[in-house]
Design a protein around this motif. Structure first.
Motif, PDB file in Angstrom:
ATOM      1  N   LEU A 263       0.857  -1.181   0.000  1.00  0.00           N
ATOM      2  CA  LEU A 263       0.000   0.000   0.000  1.00  0.00           C
ATOM      3  C   LEU A 263       0.895   1.233   0.000  1.00  0.00           C
ATOM      4  O   LEU A 263       1.794   1.347   0.839  1.00  0.00           O
ATOM      5  N   VAL A 264       0.655   2.150  -0.938  1.00  0.00           N
ATOM      6  CA  VAL A 264       1.370   3.418  -0.974  1.00  0.00           C
ATOM      7  C   VAL A 264       0.360   4.538  -0.763  1.00  0.00           C
ATOM      8  O   VAL A 264      -0.544   4.732  -1.580  1.00  0.00           O
ATOM      9  N   ASN A 265       0.507   5.248   0.339  1.00  0.00           N
ATOM     10  CA  ASN A 265      -0.373   6.374   0.644  1.00  0.00           C
ATOM     11  C   ASN A 265       0.269   7.646   0.118  1.00  0.00           C
ATOM     12  O   ASN A 265       1.131   8.236   0.766  1.00  0.00           O
ATOM     13  N   SER A 266      -0.164   8.077  -1.081  1.00  0.00           N
ATOM     14  CA  SER A 266       0.420   9.248  -1.725  1.00  0.00           C
ATOM     15  C   SER A 266      -0.621  10.328  -1.997  1.00  0.00           C
ATOM     16  O   SER A 266      -0.352  11.286  -2.712  1.00  0.00           O
ATOM     17  N   ALA A 267      -1.819  10.157  -1.451  1.00  0.00           N
ATOM     18  CA  ALA A 267      -2.907  11.091  -1.757  1.00  0.00           C
ATOM     19  C   ALA A 267      -2.824  12.341  -0.900  1.00  0.00           C
ATOM     20  O   ALA A 267      -2.301  12.321   0.211  1.00  0.00           O
ATOM     21  N   GLY A 268      -3.381  13.423  -1.447  1.00  0.00           N
ATOM     22  CA  GLY A 268      -3.652  14.587  -0.620  1.00  0.00           C
ATOM     23  C   GLY A 268      -2.696  15.741  -0.746  1.00  0.00           C
ATOM     24  O   GLY A 268      -1.559  15.662  -0.300  1.00  0.00           O
ATOM     25  N   ALA A 269      -3.153  16.823  -1.395  1.00  0.00           N
ATOM     26  CA  ALA A 269      -2.420  18.090  -1.399  1.00  0.00           C
ATOM     27  C   ALA A 269      -3.087  19.015  -0.390  1.00  0.00           C
ATOM     28  O   ALA A 269      -4.314  19.055  -0.294  1.00  0.00           O
ATOM     29  N   THR A 270      -2.292  19.731   0.375  1.00  0.00           N
ATOM     30  CA  THR A 270      -2.831  20.618   1.399  1.00  0.00           C
ATOM     31  C   THR A 270      -2.670  22.070   0.980  1.00  0.00           C
ATOM     32  O   THR A 270      -1.781  22.417   0.209  1.00  0.00           O
ATOM     33  N   GLN A 271      -3.530  22.915   1.496  1.00  0.00           N
ATOM     34  CA  GLN A 271      -3.537  24.328   1.118  1.00  0.00           C
ATOM     35  C   GLN A 271      -2.448  25.104   1.840  1.00  0.00           C
ATOM     36  O   GLN A 271      -2.279  24.988   3.046  1.00  0.00           O
ATOM     37  N   ARG A 272      -1.704  25.886   1.073  1.00  0.00           N
ATOM     38  CA  ARG A 272      -0.733  26.798   1.651  1.00  0.00           C
ATOM     39  C   ARG A 272      -1.417  28.109   2.036  1.00  0.00           C
ATOM     40  O   ARG A 272      -2.500  28.417   1.548  1.00  0.00           O
ATOM     41  N   GLY A 273      -0.763  28.887   2.872  1.00  0.00           N
ATOM     42  CA  GLY A 273      -1.280  30.208   3.176  1.00  0.00           C
ATOM     43  C   GLY A 273      -0.995  30.630   4.601  1.00  0.00           C
ATOM     44  O   GLY A 273      -0.545  29.829   5.429  1.00  0.00           O
ATOM     45  N   ASP A 274      -1.260  31.887   4.878  1.00  0.00           N
ATOM     46  CA  ASP A 274      -1.067  32.428   6.208  1.00  0.00           C
ATOM     47  C   ASP A 274      -1.988  31.753   7.209  1.00  0.00           C
ATOM     48  O   ASP A 274      -3.169  31.526   6.931  1.00  0.00           O
ATOM     49  N   PHE A 275      -1.455  31.431   8.369  1.00  0.00           N
ATOM     50  CA  PHE A 275      -2.217  30.715   9.397  1.00  0.00           C
ATOM     51  C   PHE A 275      -3.538  31.399   9.723  1.00  0.00           C
ATOM     52  O   PHE A 275      -4.582  30.757   9.832  1.00  0.00           O
ATOM     53  N   LEU A 276      -3.536  32.713   9.860  1.00  0.00           N
ATOM     54  CA  LEU A 276      -4.749  33.430  10.236  1.00  0.00           C
ATOM     55  C   LEU A 276      -5.783  33.469   9.118  1.00  0.00           C
ATOM     56  O   LEU A 276      -6.957  33.721   9.374  1.00  0.00           O
ATOM     57  N   ALA A 277      -5.344  33.199   7.888  1.00  0.00           N
ATOM     58  CA  ALA A 277      -6.265  33.222   6.754  1.00  0.00           C
ATOM     59  C   ALA A 277      -6.867  31.860   6.449  1.00  0.00           C
ATOM     60  O   ALA A 277      -7.800  31.748   5.650  1.00  0.00           O
ATOM     61  N   LEU A 278      -6.350  30.814   7.061  1.00  0.00           N
ATOM     62  CA  LEU A 278      -6.830  29.453   6.797  1.00  0.00           C
ATOM     63  C   LEU A 278      -7.969  29.114   7.749  1.00  0.00           C
ATOM     64  O   LEU A 278      -7.792  29.107   8.966  1.00  0.00           O
ATOM     65  N   ASP A 279      -9.144  28.820   7.187  1.00  0.00           N
ATOM     66  CA  ASP A 279     -10.298  28.535   8.037  1.00  0.00           C
ATOM     67  C   ASP A 279     -10.385  27.041   8.358  1.00  0.00           C
ATOM     68  O   ASP A 279      -9.563  26.233   7.903  1.00  0.00           O
ATOM     69  N   ASP A 280     -11.385  26.676   9.149  1.00  0.00           N
ATOM     70  CA  ASP A 280     -11.541  25.282   9.560  1.00  0.00           C
ATOM     71  C   ASP A 280     -11.728  24.351   8.368  1.00  0.00           C
ATOM     72  O   ASP A 280     -11.251  23.209   8.380  1.00  0.00           O
ATOM     73  N   ALA A 281     -12.417  24.834   7.331  1.00  0.00           N
ATOM     74  CA  ALA A 281     -12.655  23.983   6.165  1.00  0.00           C
ATOM     75  C   ALA A 281     -11.342  23.588   5.496  1.00  0.00           C
ATOM     76  O   ALA A 281     -11.176  22.445   5.054  1.00  0.00           O
ATOM     77  N   ALA A 282     -10.390  24.519   5.419  1.00  0.00           N
ATOM     78  CA  ALA A 282      -9.092  24.212   4.814  1.00  0.00           C
ATOM     79  C   ALA A 282      -8.342  23.171   5.627  1.00  0.00           C
ATOM     80  O   ALA A 282      -7.729  22.249   5.078  1.00  0.00           O
ATOM     81  N   TRP A 283      -8.378  23.317   6.953  1.00  0.00           N
ATOM     82  CA  TRP A 283      -7.715  22.343   7.828  1.00  0.00           C
ATOM     83  C   TRP A 283      -8.379  20.974   7.723  1.00  0.00           C
ATOM     84  O   TRP A 283      -7.695  19.942   7.614  1.00  0.00           O
ATOM     85  N   MET A 284      -9.692  20.947   7.743  1.00  0.00           N
ATOM     86  CA  MET A 284     -10.402  19.663   7.674  1.00  0.00           C
ATOM     87  C   MET A 284     -10.158  18.970   6.343  1.00  0.00           C
ATOM     88  O   MET A 284      -9.965  17.751   6.288  1.00  0.00           O
ATOM     89  N   ASP A 285     -10.122  19.751   5.250  1.00  0.00           N
ATOM     90  CA  ASP A 285      -9.859  19.164   3.939  1.00  0.00           C
ATOM     91  C   ASP A 285      -8.441  18.610   3.861  1.00  0.00           C
ATOM     92  O   ASP A 285      -8.214  17.523   3.315  1.00  0.00           O
ATOM     93  N   GLY A 286      -7.472  19.342   4.430  1.00  0.00           N
ATOM     94  CA  GLY A 286      -6.095  18.883   4.412  1.00  0.00           C
ATOM     95  C   GLY A 286      -5.904  17.574   5.153  1.00  0.00           C
ATOM     96  O   GLY A 286      -5.219  16.664   4.666  1.00  0.00           O
TER      97      GLY A 286
END
Length: 249
Positions: free
Chosen positions: A77-100
């Protein structure tokens, strides 16, 4: 060089492009049966593609069931999925964290949990694709850095279990790799500094303290090695494939 993988079966998450797609190509070239899973499917010749969103809690178990049904076994099994959103900590909302976390960390957890009984039966292995950002903190990479650090810790924990159950679990930390995502950063550097593509790439590489950027194929080669017989005594390893970017011990 082959790594004793011919005739074995693999499932690769995040297989539609970049590092994941290169891993599928390499494993097919090694003679493996490969199921590549991604939202856009996987069109690598010689592999079976499955279009599925691994953020969906039901998708990982369905992907593993498909692999076992089609191949009759599962060795890697190779777990290679998932790109996470870059950006300033204060600009990243809960949806971005949950998606990441959903797309990378929880997808890896669920795929590994579903695959584990089959890997135990075959004395197979898991390779996590985390990232150098999990070891080098950056103010604009808080989501990706924490997700990658979590994957490294998960690797060690699962490797501990794997010692008893004969499942090897290791992790690769890619550095800056020439993917579509990096192409966007190169384009931004071209605009900002008035450079051509080659000059912008060299500028960014020097800024990171490396001689050049890596290729997806170099990460795929590391996966083939860790999955192969030569790496049979490697368990719980965190392998930095980053051109020397990480200088910490």
């Amino acid at each position: 060089m082959e790594h004793g993988l011919r005739g074995k079966a693999a499932l690769v998450g995040g297989a539609s492009r970049g590092i994941g797609r290169a891993i599928v190509r390499r494993l097919v070239a090694e003679g493996m049966q490969v199921l590549g899973v991604a939202r856009g499917g996987c069109d690598v010749p010689g592999a079976i593609g499955l279009a599925a969103d691994l953020r969906d809690p039901a998708a990982p178990a369905e992907a593993v069931a498909r692999a076992v049904r089609d191949f009759g076994r599962l060795d890697l099994l190779v777990n290679s999925a998932g790109a996470t959103q870059r950006g300033d900590f204060l600009a990243l909302d809960d949806a971005a964290w949950m998606d990441g976390y959903a797309g990378k960390f929880f997808a890896a957890i669920r795929l590994t949990r579903a695959a584990w009984p089959h890997l135990r039966a075959s004395q197979g292995s898991v390779v996590q694709i985390a990232g150098a950002g999990g070891r080098v903190a950056s103010a604009d990479f808080t989501i990706g850095g924490s997700v990658n650090a979590a994957l490294m810790n998960l690797t060690k924990a699962l490797a501990d279990r794997g010692v008893q159950e004969r499942v090897r679990v290791n992790c690769i930390n890619p550095g800056s790799i020439r993917t579509d995502r990096l192409a966007g950063r190169i384009a931004a550097a071209m605009r900002e500094h008035g450079l051509d593509e080659t000059g912008a790439a060299e500028f960014l590489a020097r800024s990171a303290g490396v001689a050049r950027f890596g290729t997806p194929e170099e990460i795929a080669a590391a996966v083939a090695f860790l999955a192969g017989a030569e790496a049979g005594y490697i368990q719980g390893a965190i392998l930095d494939v980053d051109g020397g970017w990480i200088r910490a011990v």
